[in-house]
Motif scaffolding. Structure first.
Motif, PDB file in Angstrom:
ATOM      1  N   LEU A   1      30.262  44.003  41.803  1.00 48.19           N
ATOM      2  CA  LEU A   1      29.209  43.856  42.807  1.00 48.19           C
ATOM      3  C   LEU A   1      27.807  44.187  42.309  1.00 48.19           C
ATOM      4  CD1 LEU A   1      31.075  45.392  45.886  1.00 48.19           C
ATOM      5  CD2 LEU A   1      30.780  42.962  45.322  1.00 48.19           C
ATOM      6  N   TYR A   2      27.707  45.084  41.321  1.00 50.43           N
ATOM      7  CA  TYR A   2      26.367  45.508  40.891  1.00 50.43           C
ATOM      8  C   TYR A   2      26.059  45.149  39.432  1.00 50.43           C
ATOM      9  CZ  TYR A   2      22.125  48.276  40.406  1.00 50.43           C
ATOM     10  OH  TYR A   2      20.829  48.677  40.184  1.00 50.43           O
ATOM     11  N   PHE A   3      27.068  45.304  38.552  1.00 48.64           N
ATOM     12  CA  PHE A   3      26.804  45.089  37.126  1.00 48.64           C
ATOM     13  C   PHE A   3      27.157  43.677  36.655  1.00 48.64           C
ATOM     14  CE2 PHE A   3      26.844  49.718  37.406  1.00 48.64           C
ATOM     15  CZ  PHE A   3      25.737  50.043  36.639  1.00 48.64           C
ATOM     16  N   LYS A   4      27.242  42.753  37.623  1.00 49.13           N
ATOM     17  CA  LYS A   4      27.390  41.322  37.323  1.00 49.13           C
ATOM     18  C   LYS A   4      28.572  41.029  36.394  1.00 49.13           C
ATOM     19  CE  LYS A   4      22.407  40.652  37.930  1.00 49.13           C
ATOM     20  NZ  LYS A   4      22.525  40.384  39.354  1.00 49.13           N
ATOM     21  N   THR A   5      29.714  41.610  36.714  1.00 48.96           N
ATOM     22  CA  THR A   5      30.942  41.410  35.940  1.00 48.96           C
ATOM     23  C   THR A   5      31.895  40.546  36.750  1.00 48.96           C
ATOM     24  OG1 THR A   5      30.662  43.655  35.081  1.00 48.96           O
ATOM     25  CG2 THR A   5      32.772  42.578  34.659  1.00 48.96           C
ATOM     26  N   SER A   6      32.485  39.554  36.117  1.00 51.65           N
ATOM     27  CA  SER A   6      33.418  38.686  36.842  1.00 51.65           C
ATOM     28  C   SER A   6      34.747  39.395  37.055  1.00 51.65           C
ATOM     29  CB  SER A   6      33.648  37.386  36.059  1.00 51.65           C
ATOM     30  OG  SER A   6      34.358  37.670  34.855  1.00 51.65           O
ATOM     31  N   PHE A   7      35.494  38.953  38.055  1.00 53.75           N
ATOM     32  CA  PHE A   7      36.833  39.509  38.310  1.00 53.75           C
ATOM     33  C   PHE A   7      37.726  39.293  37.093  1.00 53.75           C
ATOM     34  CE2 PHE A   7      41.232  38.954  39.734  1.00 53.75           C
ATOM     35  CZ  PHE A   7      41.458  40.200  40.322  1.00 53.75           C
ATOM     36  N   ASP A   8      37.544  38.168  36.434  1.00 51.59           N
ATOM     37  CA  ASP A   8      38.317  37.832  35.229  1.00 51.59           C
ATOM     38  C   ASP A   8      38.154  38.912  34.162  1.00 51.59           C
ATOM     39  OD1 ASP A   8      39.659  36.053  33.262  1.00 51.59           O
ATOM     40  OD2 ASP A   8      37.645  35.958  32.389  1.00 51.59           O
ATOM     41  N   VAL A   9      36.929  39.386  33.935  1.00 50.36           N
ATOM     42  CA  VAL A   9      36.672  40.424  32.930  1.00 50.36           C
ATOM     43  C   VAL A   9      37.279  41.763  33.355  1.00 50.36           C
ATOM     44  CG1 VAL A   9      34.854  41.821  31.833  1.00 50.36           C
ATOM     45  CG2 VAL A   9      34.614  39.329  31.978  1.00 50.36           C
TER      46      VAL A   9
END
Length: 521
Positions: free
Chosen positions: A41-49
């Motif tokens: 939600l904040y650090f722009k990380t995809s669910f995949d990662v």
């Protein structure tokens, strides 16, 4: 805001442990989920990662989590066969008339050996100490504090293996960064134990033996590096400390072993089996570990040729997880346990009982040993994005570890070298193990050290030692020690003493770390 969100999962786990009184497995689960949500939600990380980094964390945790499982199985087999009772009776006869040497032999020497072979000192030692006439307070405190200085070499060097994997250095190089701390901390831990037993009088009597313990610990660590087998430092150290302390007793003209005080029940147990048979699973394990680590062609084949790398995320700066299933200690713990079925003549009924007991005991320890790796790996790979070259970190400000490191570098500057062990104590308190502390804080410490121009590997070693020193204040370990002697509730009294000891030890470790902050091999 960046820093507050980055550190929030760690603070959340701490709050759940201290104030909400949640167990480590529950607190860790919440911390992992919070880390994943903040990363997305904040650090722009995809669910995949987040998913893939969690899988990497799970794989990286296996050398720890499976050792926990196989060690519990082995201990249950030994208990079922009556071997543990026989070992306890034997140890009752060691140095009965000299509490100073007895404490050093049992809690530093034997405690280190137990931890190195995968057994659990806080479960095994308290009943022995009670049988030797120690108070419940001393039995809990000594079993938790005694082997702290050599925690890095527990579980057949698993913390060292995790350290080398995260830092991307070989085991020998990794071990050399722990050397500056080994002797001094072993000496001061020995004095702390003697203080618990008998205050200043015992410190005076045990000052020279404590120095010898420190020198012996350092020599064992050097020897393990010399023979290129640092993962068995704990075995070397434990055995050498016991032998040296016994030799000193002989020189003083005192009995090393005396069974004259044994009860009728003790003598009955003594006749059930020989001490060699009782300790045969550990003897077999040590033999297997020596073969797989001291014979160079075998070590090279198992460690390098059969490294069994697993690539979950591919990227220019992402290393695969080297599982090394055949080399790992859990394989040899399991094999030595299976062989012991035949040595102890475990029948079907006992085997079913062992399995039922093991099945009920392993879920929580397994998950507790795993979940903090998941949390750490999500932090490490937060902000990574899929590119044409694989997964890469395009903006460092999107990585939780880098945000924590940057803030720490600004606030602490070179003082970070001194506070590193206290960070380790925090990690050890949260996770319950030095290995999980390394997993959680190694990458962060490396990034912070690089920003400050400090020695990254020495700083991680300082953090790791702090994680080991936290054994004396870990709620789970103190509770296990108290439960082993039916003294639940006593651990809170012990904590008030051991927390002072742990903080003082961290202060000494911090001084060494600060003096050697630019040390590079």
């Amino acid at each position: 805001m960046d820093f507050l969100l980055a550190i929030f999962p760690i603070l959340l786990v701490l709050i759940l442990l201290i104030f909400a009184k949640k167990t480590a497995d529950i607190a860790g689960l919440v911390g992992w989920l919070a880390t994943g949500l903040i990363a997305i939600l904040y650090f722009k990380t995809s669910f995949d990662v987040v998913l893939k980094s969690s899988i990497m964390g799970f794989l990286a945790a296996l050398p720890v989590s499976l050792v926990v499982v196989t060690s519990i199985l082995q201990l249950n087999v030994m208990e079922s066969a009556g071997a543990m009772k026989r070992i306890i009776v034997f140890i009752k006869g060691l140095s009965k008339d000299d509490k100073v040497y007895q404490a050093l032999i049992l809690n530093v020497g034997f405690g280190t050996f137990l931890a190195a072979t995968g057994a659990i000192p806080v479960t095994v030692l308290p009943p022995i100490l009670i049988g030797l006439g120690y108070s419940t307070f001393a039995a809990i405190a000594l079993s938790a504090v005694g082997f702290d200085a050599l925690c890095t070499y527990a579980l057949l060097g698993t913390p060292l293996v995790v350290f080398s994997q995260i830092a991307n250095v070989d085991l020998i190089t990794a071990a050399k960064y722990f050397l500056p701390f080994v002797g001094v901390v072993s000496f001061t831990i020995s004095l702390a134990m003697l203080f618990i037993i008998g205050n200043s009088e015992f410190i005076k009597r045990g000052f020279v033996p404590a120095i010898i313990v420190g020198l012996t610990s350092y020599a064992a660590a050097e020897l393990a590096i010399l023979v290129k087998a640092p993962v068995i430092t704990g075995i070397f150290a434990g055995i050498l400390i016991m032998l040296v302390m016994m030799a000193m007793l002989k020189l003083l003209g005192r009995r090393v072993y005396d069974s004259s005080h044994f009860t009728d029940e003790d003598r009955k147990i003594e006749k059930t089996m020989g001490i060699i048979k009782a300790t045969s699973p550990w003897i077999l394990l040590v033999v297997f570990i020596l073969i797989t680590n001291l014979i160079t062609p075998i070590r090279e084949f198992l460690y390098n040729k059969l490294s069994m790398p697993v690539e979950v995320m591919k990227g220019p700066k992402i290393k695969p997880i080297f599982t090394r299933v055949i080399w790992q200690s859990y394989t040899w713990i399991l094999l030595s346990t299976v062989i012991s079925f035949f040595i102890f003549k475990i029948d079907g009924k006992k085997l079913r009982s062992v399995w039922e007991k093991t099945k009920s005991r392993i879920p929580k320890p397994f998950w507790s040993s795993t979940v903090f790796f998941l949390m750490a790996y999500v932090m490490m790979y937060s902000g990574y994005q899929k590119t044409a070259n694989g997964y890469e970190l395009l903006q460092r400000a999107h990585n939780i570890v880098y945000v924590l490191a940057e803030y720490s570098a600004k606030v602490f500057k070179h003082g970070y070298a001194f506070i590193a062990p206290y960070l380790g104590i925090l990690g050890g308190f949260i996770t319950g193990t030095e290995t999980s502390t390394i997993a959680m804080f190694a990458k962060y410490t490396i990034e912070t050290s690089n920003l400050l121009g400090l020695s990254p590997l020495l700083m991680v070693a300082a953090v790791a030692f702090g994680g080991g020193l936290a054994s004396g204040i870990s709620p789970s370990k103190l509770q296990n020690a108290a439960a082993a002697i039916d003294a639940i509730g006593e651990e809170s009294k012990v904590l008030r003493t051991t927390i002072v000891i742990s903080l003082v030890m961290a202060f000494i470790t911090g001084i060494i770390s600060f003096i050697m902050k630019h040390y590079v091999i």
